[in-house]
Design a protein around this motif. Sequence first.
Motif, PDB file in Angstrom:
ATOM      1  N   GLU A 150      76.475  36.467  73.922  1.00 18.80           N
ATOM      2  CA  GLU A 150      76.262  37.693  73.154  1.00 18.80           C
ATOM      3  C   GLU A 150      76.385  38.934  74.033  1.00 18.80           C
ATOM      4  OE1 GLU A 150      72.676  40.009  70.731  1.00 18.80           O
ATOM      5  OE2 GLU A 150      72.545  37.845  71.037  1.00 18.80           O
ATOM      6  N   ALA A 151      75.883  38.842  75.265  1.00 20.14           N
ATOM      7  CA  ALA A 151      75.962  39.990  76.175  1.00 20.14           C
ATOM      8  C   ALA A 151      77.415  40.389  76.418  1.00 20.14           C
ATOM      9  CB  ALA A 151      75.270  39.663  77.492  1.00 20.14           C
ATOM     10  N   VAL A 152      78.280  39.409  76.660  1.00 23.71           N
ATOM     11  CA  VAL A 152      79.693  39.710  76.914  1.00 23.71           C
ATOM     12  C   VAL A 152      80.338  40.358  75.688  1.00 23.71           C
ATOM     13  CG1 VAL A 152      81.951  38.683  77.401  1.00 23.71           C
ATOM     14  CG2 VAL A 152      79.916  37.859  78.612  1.00 23.71           C
ATOM     15  N   GLN A 153      79.960  39.915  74.506  1.00 22.73           N
ATOM     16  CA  GLN A 153      80.581  40.396  73.270  1.00 22.73           C
ATOM     17  C   GLN A 153      79.922  41.652  72.710  1.00 22.73           C
ATOM     18  OE1 GLN A 153      80.016  36.777  71.004  1.00 22.73           O
ATOM     19  NE2 GLN A 153      82.123  36.089  71.399  1.00 22.73           N
ATOM     20  N   SER A 154      78.836  42.103  73.308  1.00 20.27           N
ATOM     21  CA  SER A 154      78.082  43.224  72.768  1.00 20.27           C
ATOM     22  C   SER A 154      78.910  44.509  72.719  1.00 20.27           C
ATOM     23  CB  SER A 154      76.840  43.473  73.627  1.00 20.27           C
ATOM     24  OG  SER A 154      76.259  44.729  73.333  1.00 20.27           O
ATOM     25  N   PRO A 155      78.826  45.255  71.611  1.00 20.57           N
ATOM     26  CA  PRO A 155      79.541  46.535  71.526  1.00 20.57           C
ATOM     27  C   PRO A 155      79.126  47.538  72.594  1.00 20.57           C
ATOM     28  CG  PRO A 155      78.771  45.831  69.356  1.00 20.57           C
ATOM     29  CD  PRO A 155      78.141  44.910  70.361  1.00 20.57           C
ATOM     30  N   LYS A 156      77.900  47.411  73.126  1.00 20.95           N
ATOM     31  CA  LYS A 156      77.470  48.316  74.189  1.00 20.95           C
ATOM     32  C   LYS A 156      78.119  47.978  75.518  1.00 20.95           C
ATOM     33  CE  LYS A 156      72.877  49.726  72.543  1.00 20.95           C
ATOM     34  NZ  LYS A 156      71.420  49.761  72.876  1.00 20.95           N
TER      35      LYS A 156
ATOM     36  N   THR B 121      69.466  47.564  76.299  1.00 22.22           N
ATOM     37  CA  THR B 121      68.872  46.690  75.296  1.00 22.22           C
ATOM     38  C   THR B 121      69.936  46.383  74.254  1.00 22.22           C
ATOM     39  OG1 THR B 121      66.678  47.646  75.635  1.00 22.22           O
ATOM     40  CG2 THR B 121      67.019  46.394  73.621  1.00 22.22           C
ATOM     41  N   LEU B 122      70.306  45.107  74.163  1.00 22.27           N
ATOM     42  CA  LEU B 122      71.329  44.669  73.225  1.00 22.27           C
ATOM     43  C   LEU B 122      70.650  43.954  72.058  1.00 22.27           C
ATOM     44  CD1 LEU B 122      73.793  43.139  75.861  1.00 22.27           C
ATOM     45  CD2 LEU B 122      73.556  45.534  75.169  1.00 22.27           C
ATOM     46  N   GLY B 123      71.449  43.358  71.182  1.00 27.76           N
ATOM     47  CA  GLY B 123      70.897  42.605  70.069  1.00 27.76           C
ATOM     48  C   GLY B 123      70.390  43.498  68.961  1.00 27.76           C
ATOM     49  N   GLN B 124      69.506  42.946  68.136  1.00 23.74           N
ATOM     50  CA  GLN B 124      68.950  43.660  67.004  1.00 23.74           C
ATOM     51  C   GLN B 124      67.555  44.187  67.336  1.00 23.74           C
ATOM     52  OE1 GLN B 124      71.062  44.028  64.431  1.00 23.74           O
ATOM     53  NE2 GLN B 124      72.480  42.788  65.669  1.00 23.74           N
ATOM     54  N   ALA B 125      67.101  45.144  66.552  1.00 19.33           N
ATOM     55  CA  ALA B 125      65.794  45.754  66.806  1.00 19.33           C
ATOM     56  C   ALA B 125      64.676  44.723  66.767  1.00 19.33           C
ATOM     57  CB  ALA B 125      65.528  46.858  65.787  1.00 19.33           C
ATOM     58  N   ASP B 126      64.799  43.736  65.858  1.00 19.19           N
ATOM     59  CA  ASP B 126      63.750  42.722  65.747  1.00 19.19           C
ATOM     60  C   ASP B 126      63.974  41.538  66.677  1.00 19.19           C
ATOM     61  OD1 ASP B 126      65.974  41.805  64.444  1.00 19.19           O
ATOM     62  OD2 ASP B 126      64.885  40.878  62.787  1.00 19.19           O
ATOM     63  N   LYS B 127      65.104  41.538  67.396  1.00 29.23           N
ATOM     64  CA  LYS B 127      65.379  40.468  68.343  1.00 29.23           C
ATOM     65  C   LYS B 127      66.196  41.033  69.509  1.00 29.23           C
ATOM     66  CE  LYS B 127      66.792  35.635  68.623  1.00 29.23           C
ATOM     67  NZ  LYS B 127      67.509  34.513  67.969  1.00 29.23           N
ATOM     68  N   PRO B 128      65.540  41.829  70.361  1.00 25.16           N
ATOM     69  CA  PRO B 128      66.272  42.476  71.453  1.00 25.16           C
ATOM     70  C   PRO B 128      66.696  41.487  72.532  1.00 25.16           C
ATOM     71  CG  PRO B 128      63.927  42.875  71.679  1.00 25.16           C
ATOM     72  CD  PRO B 128      64.115  42.173  70.358  1.00 25.16           C
ATOM     73  N   LEU B 129      67.720  41.880  73.275  1.00 24.65           N
ATOM     74  CA  LEU B 129      68.188  41.142  74.443  1.00 24.65           C
ATOM     75  C   LEU B 129      68.316  42.145  75.571  1.00 24.65           C
ATOM     76  CD1 LEU B 129      69.450  38.746  75.979  1.00 24.65           C
ATOM     77  CD2 LEU B 129      71.655  39.371  74.952  1.00 24.65           C
ATOM     78  N   TYR B 130      67.715  41.822  76.719  1.00 25.65           N
ATOM     79  CA  TYR B 130      67.649  42.776  77.823  1.00 25.65           C
ATOM     80  C   TYR B 130      68.642  42.391  78.923  1.00 25.65           C
ATOM     81  CZ  TYR B 130      63.302  43.803  75.392  1.00 25.65           C
ATOM     82  OH  TYR B 130      62.374  44.112  74.427  1.00 25.65           O
ATOM     83  N   VAL B 131      69.491  43.333  79.302  1.00 24.19           N
ATOM     84  CA  VAL B 131      70.442  43.116  80.382  1.00 24.19           C
ATOM     85  C   VAL B 131      70.411  44.323  81.313  1.00 24.19           C
ATOM     86  CG1 VAL B 131      71.917  41.765  78.835  1.00 24.19           C
ATOM     87  CG2 VAL B 131      72.472  44.163  79.288  1.00 24.19           C
ATOM     88  N   VAL B 132      70.984  44.150  82.492  1.00 24.98           N
ATOM     89  CA  VAL B 132      71.108  45.243  83.465  1.00 24.98           C
ATOM     90  C   VAL B 132      72.560  45.300  83.919  1.00 24.98           C
ATOM     91  CG1 VAL B 132      70.280  46.234  85.621  1.00 24.98           C
ATOM     92  CG2 VAL B 132      68.731  44.858  84.218  1.00 24.98           C
ATOM     93  N   TYR B 133      73.172  46.466  83.789  1.00 27.70           N
ATOM     94  CA  TYR B 133      74.589  46.654  84.091  1.00 27.70           C
ATOM     95  C   TYR B 133      74.749  47.412  85.406  1.00 27.70           C
ATOM     96  CZ  TYR B 133      79.239  48.815  83.819  1.00 27.70           C
ATOM     97  OH  TYR B 133      80.509  49.269  84.096  1.00 27.70           O
ATOM     98  N   TYR B 134      75.681  46.928  86.254  1.00 26.59           N
ATOM     99  CA  TYR B 134      76.070  47.605  87.487  1.00 26.59           C
ATOM    100  C   TYR B 134      77.574  47.882  87.415  1.00 26.59           C
ATOM    101  CZ  TYR B 134      71.621  45.858  89.398  1.00 26.59           C
ATOM    102  OH  TYR B 134      70.296  45.569  89.613  1.00 26.59           O
ATOM    103  N   ALA B 135      77.954  49.127  87.516  1.00 29.53           N
ATOM    104  CA  ALA B 135      79.371  49.501  87.442  1.00 29.53           C
ATOM    105  C   ALA B 135      80.044  49.303  88.796  1.00 29.53           C
ATOM    106  CB  ALA B 135      79.498  50.964  87.015  1.00 29.53           C
ATOM    107  N   PRO B 136      81.364  49.120  88.816  1.00 24.16           N
ATOM    108  CA  PRO B 136      82.081  49.138  90.101  1.00 24.16           C
ATOM    109  C   PRO B 136      81.838  50.480  90.791  1.00 24.16           C
ATOM    110  CG  PRO B 136      83.516  48.424  88.304  1.00 24.16           C
ATOM    111  CD  PRO B 136      82.266  48.936  87.673  1.00 24.16           C
ATOM    112  N   LYS B 137      81.610  50.452  92.107  1.00 28.91           N
ATOM    113  CA  LYS B 137      81.274  51.703  92.803  1.00 28.91           C
ATOM    114  C   LYS B 137      81.723  51.608  94.254  1.00 28.91           C
ATOM    115  CE  LYS B 137      79.009  55.729  92.873  1.00 28.91           C
ATOM    116  NZ  LYS B 137      77.532  55.772  92.952  1.00 28.91           N
ATOM    117  N   ASN B 138      82.575  52.535  94.645  1.00 30.42           N
ATOM    118  CA  ASN B 138      83.019  52.627  96.036  1.00 30.42           C
ATOM    119  C   ASN B 138      83.591  54.023  96.218  1.00 30.42           C
ATOM    120  OD1 ASN B 138      84.501  52.507  98.504  1.00 30.42           O
ATOM    121  ND2 ASN B 138      84.626  50.276  98.331  1.00 30.42           N
ATOM    122  N   PRO B 139      83.022  54.847  97.096  1.00 27.64           N
ATOM    123  CA  PRO B 139      83.486  56.236  97.234  1.00 27.64           C
ATOM    124  C   PRO B 139      84.928  56.351  97.717  1.00 27.64           C
ATOM    125  CG  PRO B 139      81.970  55.654  99.002  1.00 27.64           C
ATOM    126  CD  PRO B 139      81.924  54.531  98.027  1.00 27.64           C
TER     127      PRO B 139
END
Length: 667
Positions: free
Chosen positions: A496-502, A401-419
């Motif tokens: 905003e998602a790209v620039q988000s501190p999270k 959950t990005l953005g501000q508490a009164d104006k959230p933005l929802y994203v889903v992150y997938y990390a690079p993954k390969n054993p």
Amino acid sequence: MSQKYAPYGLWESPITADAIAQDSVSMGDIFVDPITKDIYYIEQRASERGRYVLLSNSSQKEVFGTNFNARTRVHEYGGSAAVAYNGTVYASNFADFRVYAAKDGNISPITPEDSNQIYRYADFCVHPVHTDLLVSILEDHTHDTPQTVRNSLCVINSTAVTIAPLVCTDDAQNEFYAAPTFSPSGDKLAWQFWKHPDMPWEGGQIYVADVKYDAVSHKLSLGEKKLVAGQANTISACYPLWASNDKLLFTSDESGFANIWEHTRTSTKAVLASPVEEDFCMPPWTLGNYPFAFLDEDGTKAICVAWQGGRSVLYVVDVTKGSYFEIKDKSFDFVSVDHVDRLSDNSFVFTGLRSNAPGAAMICTLTGPSFVPDFQVLGSTASASSAPLPKGIISLPTPLTLGQADKPLYVVYYAPKNPEYAGSSIPGEKPPCVIGVHGGPTGLEGQGLNLLKQYFTSRGYAWVDVNYSGSSCYGRAYVERLKGNWGITDVSDCIEAVQSPKLSPLIDTERTAIRGGSSGGYTVLAAISLDSSAASKRKFFACSTSNYGISNLELLADDTHKFELQYMIKLLGGTKQEIPQVYHDRSPVYYSANIKTPLLVLQGNDDEVVPPPQSWTIIDGILKSKERVEAHFFDGEQHGWRTSETIKKAIEFEREWYEKNMVRSTT
């Protein structure tokens, strides 16, 4: 085994485009014969050029044979193409648009011959007493323009092979119908209705009428219809289903979230004692995707799907007490549950998606006072179509959950993954990232296993899905954040998602690709072109991909299909005639000179939702500006890829595009 190092984006992966294309079998629907309790499901098989295959679970054979395509184009997106009752299966055939009946190996058409394919049928319900009479949506394309297609409810007489009008008005070119359903006795009919400029999730209304039967003519008619729920423009009521002859359940977002409601002769009210701030349904883009079913004959308990944080949860709702109980069990690992249908007391079927395994057709049986679930996988090809993936290669979704508490933005992150890989061979390198923009725009990018995403994460890319303002399943207020702001708020949310501190510590923000299809493709084009976008006139995104994306809103207002013809009025704040400057200013085609981001365009030549000229015009503009664009058009494809050949090519074109524009090959 020692792990390797290579630049992000250049990891070798066993997940190939060819394997994804050949294994591509998706669940279209699942339903139960309420009399015999036989289970049927529909699969879409890319290896058979996208054919929708209707299978019997008991025999594991096709009901209508290998030349039958159980698909309808009602509302263009279709759904609810088949139903079963007392051993007879009825289905619409995409090849000729007629409806057929199958029983004991005998197959015959039940609608009149229609050589010009004028009539489309879907969403069938069988009268429980006069079982050769079916109510159906009828979509009339006699005058085949988006402004003149007429929708109504009709009665199909499967014995006489005739159709007769049931609910039809002089304003049928502006009207829509869905979800006709008979009460258990057949004395009442309920259905959903809406009209332009509403979409069904904006102002869907539930009507009920008494059913009259004429024994001489063997025909059905309706008494005076009664509006029982929903209000144009402000309250959406969807998915009517009879609990008994006197009680009708449905969803309503009157509280701001789509909860379960009931209607009886004496009252219409919410089932639950207090509102739940969760949506109990998805927006009905397709027909028949019911989010609840009854667990007993008397309709006193129901299994309901709701949405928390972009994932499905299951509730047992006690309709009489107004209470609910969440099914929490480690065996329930589905992130998306669809097409819920009653099987028997305390058991139901559904189609489910997991984050770590292929989707499946399922039976769930609940036992005991705490409703302990037992899940059984049905024998659908979709459950076993994909080759087993190597252990440890699946990148699991991380909701943020990005953005501000009164104006959230929802994203889903997938990390690079390969054993096979421990990381990058380039010191300090962070992974390039694909920013996924879902279609709709009133939709949701779920968290089910998607091999396209895994194709990229297993090669060293990160992937982020942005459920921007306007996305569904977070309440009506979140959806309405896009009203009047399409092309503005969705774009700014992606930036905003790209620039988000999270998120920014996890990805290389200088190497992101924005990609999307349909309206998601529009957001891509708007982001890289419009004057209002902070990402235009420069390479904020390293590159971009538009799959059948919209470039000209003025054209779309006239030439898209009927279902979405007036969808943009609320999204943009008025009609083309009322606010012509807005339609111009939000159309990427007029701002192609601003595009500095390399663009890949993928388009179906037979697309009637977003016609090919939408892509031609933006490509011409970019070429005139001497910027980088690559385009591929696919014959025989409509709105989305259905054939193995196209799926494979589209994946490979996209990978090659990202390698050219985002991957560092030096060590």
